[in-house]
Motif scaffolding. Structure first.
Motif, PDB file in Angstrom:
ATOM      1  N   VAL A  28     -17.299  -9.602  -6.833  1.00  0.00           N
ATOM      2  CA  VAL A  28     -17.134 -10.559  -7.928  1.00  0.00           C
ATOM      3  C   VAL A  28     -15.680 -10.910  -8.218  1.00  0.00           C
ATOM      4  N   GLY A  29     -14.737 -10.317  -7.482  1.00  0.00           N
ATOM      5  CA  GLY A  29     -13.343 -10.667  -7.715  1.00  0.00           C
ATOM      6  C   GLY A  29     -12.397  -9.586  -7.251  1.00  0.00           C
ATOM      7  N   ALA A  30     -11.104  -9.893  -7.322  1.00  0.00           N
ATOM      8  CA  ALA A  30     -10.059  -8.998  -6.844  1.00  0.00           C
ATOM      9  C   ALA A  30     -10.173  -7.618  -7.473  1.00  0.00           C
ATOM     10  N   MET A  31      -9.876  -6.587  -6.685  1.00  0.00           N
ATOM     11  CA  MET A  31     -10.066  -5.202  -7.122  1.00  0.00           C
ATOM     12  C   MET A  31      -8.873  -4.380  -6.656  1.00  0.00           C
ATOM     13  N   ASP A  32      -8.053  -3.931  -7.589  1.00  0.00           N
ATOM     14  CA  ASP A  32      -6.898  -3.131  -7.204  1.00  0.00           C
ATOM     15  C   ASP A  32      -7.243  -1.647  -7.281  1.00  0.00           C
ATOM     16  N   PHE A  61     -10.828  -3.756   1.039  1.00  0.00           N
ATOM     17  CA  PHE A  61     -10.664  -4.011  -0.389  1.00  0.00           C
ATOM     18  C   PHE A  61      -9.759  -5.217  -0.594  1.00  0.00           C
ATOM     19  N   GLU A  62     -10.300  -6.240  -1.278  1.00  0.00           N
ATOM     20  CA  GLU A  62      -9.548  -7.481  -1.491  1.00  0.00           C
ATOM     21  C   GLU A  62      -8.853  -7.465  -2.842  1.00  0.00           C
ATOM     22  N   SER A  63      -7.554  -7.791  -2.847  1.00  0.00           N
ATOM     23  CA  SER A  63      -6.762  -7.844  -4.069  1.00  0.00           C
ATOM     24  C   SER A  63      -5.549  -8.719  -3.822  1.00  0.00           C
ATOM     25  N   GLY A  64      -5.307  -9.688  -4.707  1.00  0.00           N
ATOM     26  CA  GLY A  64      -4.179 -10.603  -4.522  1.00  0.00           C
ATOM     27  C   GLY A  64      -2.828  -9.925  -4.580  1.00  0.00           C
ATOM     28  N   LEU A  65      -2.708  -8.846  -5.352  1.00  0.00           N
ATOM     29  CA  LEU A  65      -1.585  -7.913  -5.277  1.00  0.00           C
ATOM     30  C   LEU A  65      -2.178  -6.592  -4.825  1.00  0.00           C
ATOM     31  N   GLN A  66      -1.881  -6.186  -3.616  1.00  0.00           N
ATOM     32  CA  GLN A  66      -2.454  -4.948  -3.071  1.00  0.00           C
ATOM     33  C   GLN A  66      -1.424  -3.834  -3.215  1.00  0.00           C
ATOM     34  N   HIS A  67      -1.667  -2.933  -4.179  1.00  0.00           N
ATOM     35  CA  HIS A  67      -0.730  -1.852  -4.451  1.00  0.00           C
ATOM     36  C   HIS A  67      -0.993  -0.685  -3.503  1.00  0.00           C
ATOM     37  N   PHE A  68      -0.138  -0.535  -2.501  1.00  0.00           N
ATOM     38  CA  PHE A  68      -0.245   0.609  -1.601  1.00  0.00           C
ATOM     39  C   PHE A  68       0.395   1.811  -2.305  1.00  0.00           C
ATOM     40  N   TYR A  83      -7.372  -7.228 -10.818  1.00  0.00           N
ATOM     41  CA  TYR A  83      -7.814  -6.393 -11.932  1.00  0.00           C
ATOM     42  C   TYR A  83      -8.005  -4.968 -11.408  1.00  0.00           C
ATOM     43  N   GLU A  84      -7.904  -3.993 -12.295  1.00  0.00           N
ATOM     44  CA  GLU A  84      -8.351  -2.655 -11.941  1.00  0.00           C
ATOM     45  C   GLU A  84      -9.880  -2.651 -12.084  1.00  0.00           C
ATOM     46  N   ALA A  85     -10.419  -2.170 -13.206  1.00  0.00           N
ATOM     47  CA  ALA A  85     -11.868  -2.160 -13.440  1.00  0.00           C
ATOM     48  C   ALA A  85     -12.605  -1.531 -12.267  1.00  0.00           C
ATOM     49  N   VAL A  86     -12.093  -0.402 -11.789  1.00  0.00           N
ATOM     50  CA  VAL A  86     -12.708   0.308 -10.676  1.00  0.00           C
ATOM     51  C   VAL A  86     -12.219   1.749 -10.700  1.00  0.00           C
ATOM     52  N   ARG A  87     -13.060   2.640 -10.265  1.00  0.00           N
ATOM     53  CA  ARG A  87     -12.596   4.006 -10.054  1.00  0.00           C
ATOM     54  C   ARG A  87     -11.847   4.025  -8.728  1.00  0.00           C
ATOM     55  N   GLY A  88     -10.530   3.935  -8.821  1.00  0.00           N
ATOM     56  CA  GLY A  88      -9.696   3.836  -7.640  1.00  0.00           C
ATOM     57  C   GLY A  88      -8.952   5.121  -7.344  1.00  0.00           C
ATOM     58  N   ALA A  89      -7.970   5.012  -6.460  1.00  0.00           N
ATOM     59  CA  ALA A  89      -7.232   6.191  -6.002  1.00  0.00           C
ATOM     60  C   ALA A  89      -6.498   6.900  -7.133  1.00  0.00           C
ATOM     61  N   GLU A  90      -6.218   6.195  -8.224  1.00  0.00           N
ATOM     62  CA  GLU A  90      -5.585   6.827  -9.378  1.00  0.00           C
ATOM     63  C   GLU A  90      -6.376   8.047  -9.847  1.00  0.00           C
ATOM     64  N   TRP A  91      -7.692   8.036  -9.613  1.00  0.00           N
ATOM     65  CA  TRP A  91      -8.542   9.131 -10.083  1.00  0.00           C
ATOM     66  C   TRP A  91      -8.316  10.431  -9.323  1.00  0.00           C
ATOM     67  N   TYR A  92      -7.586  10.389  -8.209  1.00  0.00           N
ATOM     68  CA  TYR A  92      -7.165  11.648  -7.571  1.00  0.00           C
ATOM     69  C   TYR A  92      -6.196  12.413  -8.467  1.00  0.00           C
ATOM     70  N   ASN A  93      -5.636  11.728  -9.464  1.00  0.00           N
ATOM     71  CA  ASN A  93      -4.781  12.399 -10.450  1.00  0.00           C
ATOM     72  C   ASN A  93      -5.585  13.029 -11.582  1.00  0.00           C
ATOM     73  N   ASN A  94      -6.811  12.563 -11.779  1.00  0.00           N
ATOM     74  CA  ASN A  94      -7.528  12.888 -13.009  1.00  0.00           C
ATOM     75  C   ASN A  94      -8.461  14.081 -12.900  1.00  0.00           C
ATOM     76  N   GLY A  95      -8.841  14.463 -11.705  1.00  0.00           N
ATOM     77  CA  GLY A  95      -9.770  15.573 -11.537  1.00  0.00           C
ATOM     78  C   GLY A  95     -10.271  15.636 -10.104  1.00  0.00           C
ATOM     79  N   PRO A  96     -11.105  16.626  -9.795  1.00  0.00           N
ATOM     80  CA  PRO A  96     -11.547  16.844  -8.414  1.00  0.00           C
ATOM     81  C   PRO A  96     -12.701  15.951  -7.971  1.00  0.00           C
ATOM     82  N   GLU A  97     -13.270  15.154  -8.884  1.00  0.00           N
ATOM     83  CA  GLU A  97     -14.526  14.464  -8.577  1.00  0.00           C
ATOM     84  C   GLU A  97     -14.404  13.489  -7.415  1.00  0.00           C
TER      85      GLU A  97
END
Length: 651
Positions: A490-494, A521-528, A457-471
């Motif tokens: 509580v479960g897989a985190m992409d 970071f544990e994730s059954g599909l780990q998107h590098f 699952y995503e459900a996390v502020r991940g690296a994608e947020w480097y696209n969204n702003g400087p925070e």
């Protein structure tokens, strides 16, 4: 593959069950965990209102610490209430619940669902029945409600479950948002804090700092909605609340509809030391067993992903092939085609891309908009996952083209209709042997145990947020050091980790820090997430590490850490161990002495340590022969980190 055995034993070692009556106000039931460290007491208010509540204790001795002084209980149904004036009827015979199961991906491959359980029966003034099922585990507590009577359809107007947390407790909470993509706020206590709605999971540390607990829920299905926590109305309590009406663009009913007999989801409290929290599988343990018989087609693995470095990458056939080539060079089994694949040009279309990817020995995954009126996002294709008929048609096409999984985005709601939608997708995907990745979604509720084709699952502020702003540039170091104690428990985190180059906004974490995330970071599909040059230009040691680092694990141990400050985790795959560690602080360098006492005695290991070099874009590599008596000193830059592998010498 899951295997299950449940035993019920009426003579239990480690279970204390007391039901005393020295007057109506003194009824009390205690249940202990098998290791006797956790005790749950069922108590009645001394006000004459016949209100019942739970109290939770933790400790190694008879004099345990009172960790949660009160958990309010009760439900309000459309026809009547089950809270005040509840008459105690009986406590059932205590049982030992034992279920052994294996997991294809996650933090542990072999797990045991073991607890002492008691079912307590009540009736309200109209003599309608309510059961409360209470379990005490070695690593926490779980309880749920049950309406045992048959017949009737009702609406649940409110759930009265509320956790009273002592005001001195430290806490790590994330403000409620439907995508669960906020930052965790660390608070020293309840005084002068904002009171509002909060996401799961929520982490607390007792005033004595001896015990930690994490609040969550599990076993959620289409018979209920997702809940969240709120201290907006009572600043001393975190009450379970239903979805907000505006979630999902206002679509769907807020109040869940139930049919009797009925059981609620489990209310889960993971409890113990920080190490107990990190290694716990309690959210999966309490969830239903696998509904999939043949799981041989479910294959965890690393994925190349073009969106982070090129938001419109899948629109370009050449970019798609570049990332397929990257996956092939790095021995990663998958590549993901993200949004705009239906507008692909510059030399090929979706069918051409699938053929190219498969010819490289890589398997393709494909993105979809979840569709429907619950999302305003217009990105296409929008409705191909929305109905059973659409899914069957789409999965049939994907199977023919060689796709093995789907990423489905923009759910934006945890109302009952959306919970059913999630589960319907998983069921249909399993029929076509399709793996699933939910994005813009709910936090895990134990579904991967039941549908192991749910890889992450995503459900996390991940690296994608480097696209969204400087925070995230400023907050990532501390945020990354908080997630292993909160969201990823509580479960897989992409998170889509391990980026060395920059996206729209730069990161300040060191190269060692980024490499460590592949283990942390544990994730059954780990998107590098980095672009091909980000991996191609690495030195041999970190590049080889990323080619071989597992994404599913046989065991997980916290070696050191504190939320937001630092974390070091060891994970085992087969006989090999991997360690990831990061410094979450931005001003202080650290040197950590790492004990390898978790290794089995009598075996020598080849240690490859890849740590911070003289600056944040350099590595320091060291090779040693070690065993369980060894310690290793590792220097971490500010915002730094390290990764290590330990391979048995005989291998």
């Amino acid at each position: 593959m899951y295997f299950k055995s449940v035993y019920k034993n009426y003579v239990l070692i480690g279970l204390l069950l007391i039901l005393s009556q020295t007057g109506l106000m003194a009824q009390k039931l205690n249940i202990q965990s098998p290791n006797k460290k956790i005790k749950v007491a069922l108590l009645k208010e001394q006000t004459g209102a016949d209100k019942w509540f739970l109290r939770v204790y933790y400790g190694d001795t008879e004099k345990k610490e009172e960790v949660i002084p009160r958990i309010d209980l009760g439900l309000s149904r459309s026809d009547q209430d089950f809270a005040d004036q509840l008459k105690f009827i009986k406590a059932g015979n205590p049982v030992l619940v034992t279920e052994n199961y294996s997991a294809i991906h996650g933090k542990k491959s072999i797990n045991t669902n073991a607890a002492n359980e008691v079912v307590v029966s009540f009736q309200n003034p109209s003599k309608s029945k309510l059961n409360i099922i209470i379990r005490a585990y070695n690593d926490g507590v779980a309880f749920r409600y049950q309406f045992p009577e048959s017949g009737g359809n009702f609406v649940v107007k409110d759930e009265l479950t509320a956790y009273t947390v002592p005001p001195q407790n430290k806490r790590w909470l994330q403000k409620w948002n439907p995508a669960n993509e906020g930052l965790y706020t660390a608070m020293e206590g309840a005084k002068n804090t904002v009171h509002q709605e909060w996401c799961y999971p929520a982490l607390f540390n007792s005033e004595t700092e001896k015990s930690w607990f994490l609040l969550h829920e599990a076993g959620l299905d289409e018979t209920y909605c997702g809940t969240k926590l709120s201290d907006a109305l009572d600043t001393t309590k975190y009450k379970l609340t239903f979805p907000n009406p505006q979630d999902g663009a206002g679509q769907g009913e807020v109040l869940p509809k139930i049919t009797l007999p009925w059981k609620s989801p489990w209310r889960v409290i993971v409890m113990g030391s920080l190490a107990d929290i990190v290694s716990s599988t309690l959210v999966d343990d309490v969830s239903p067993p696998s509904a999939i018989t043949d799981t041989s087609w479910i294959k965890p693995g690393a994925v190349s992903w073009n969106y982070w470095s090129n938001n419109h990458g899948t629109k370009d056939f050449k970019v798609v092939t570049d990332f397929a080539d990257l996956a092939a060079r790095m021995d990663w089994p998958y590549t993901l085609l993200d949004w705009e694949w239906d507008a692909m040009g510059n030399g090929g279309n979706l069918e051409d891309a699938a053929k190219y990817i498969l010819a490289k020995g890589v398997k393709p995954l494909l993105w979809y908009n979840s569709g429907g009126k619950h999302t305003y996002v217009p990105a296409t294709p929008k409705d191909r996952m929305l109905t059973h008929e659409n899914r069957v048609q789409e999965f049939t096409k994907l199977k023919k083209m060689g796709f093995v999984g789907v990423k489905i985005d923009f759910f934006e709601s945890e109302k009952q209709d959306m919970i059913k939608y999630y589960l319907d997708i998983l069921k249909d995907a399993a029929d076509f042997e399709m793996m699933v990745y939910f994005h813009g979604c709910i936090v895990p509720r134990g579904w991967t145990k039941t549908y192991p084709n749910l890889m992450t699952y995503e459900a996390v502020r991940g690296a994608e947020w480097y696209n969204n702003g400087p925070e995230l540039t400023a907050t990532a170091p501390s945020h990354n050091a908080t997630l292993p104690f909160t969201r990823n428990v509580v479960g897989a985190m992409d998170y889509t980790p391990v980026t060395f180059t920059n996206s729209q906004y730069p990161h300040t974490t060191s190269y060692g820090h980024e490499l460590a995330l592949s283990v942390l970071f544990e994730s059954g599909l780990q998107h590098f997430a980095d672009r091909p040059s980000g991996y191609d230009e690495l030195p041999d040691a970190p590049k080889s590490f990323l080619k071989t680092v597992p994404v599913s694990w046989d065991d997980t141990k916290l070696l050191d850490g504190y939320p937001g400050k630092e974390v070091i985790i060891a994970r085992r795959k087969g006989s090999a161990w991997y360690i990831g560690g990061i410094n979450g602080e931005s001003r202080t360098e650290k040197t950590k002495k790492i004990s390898l006492s978790f290794l089995p005695q009598g075996t020598k290991y080849k240690l490859l340590l890849i740590a911070d070099g003289p600056h944040d874009k350099a590595f320091f590599t060291r090779r040693l022969l070690v065993d369980s008596a060894s310690t290793v000193d590792v220097r971490l830059l500010r915002r730094g980190g390290f990764a290590a592998s330990l391979i048995p010498l005989e291998n």
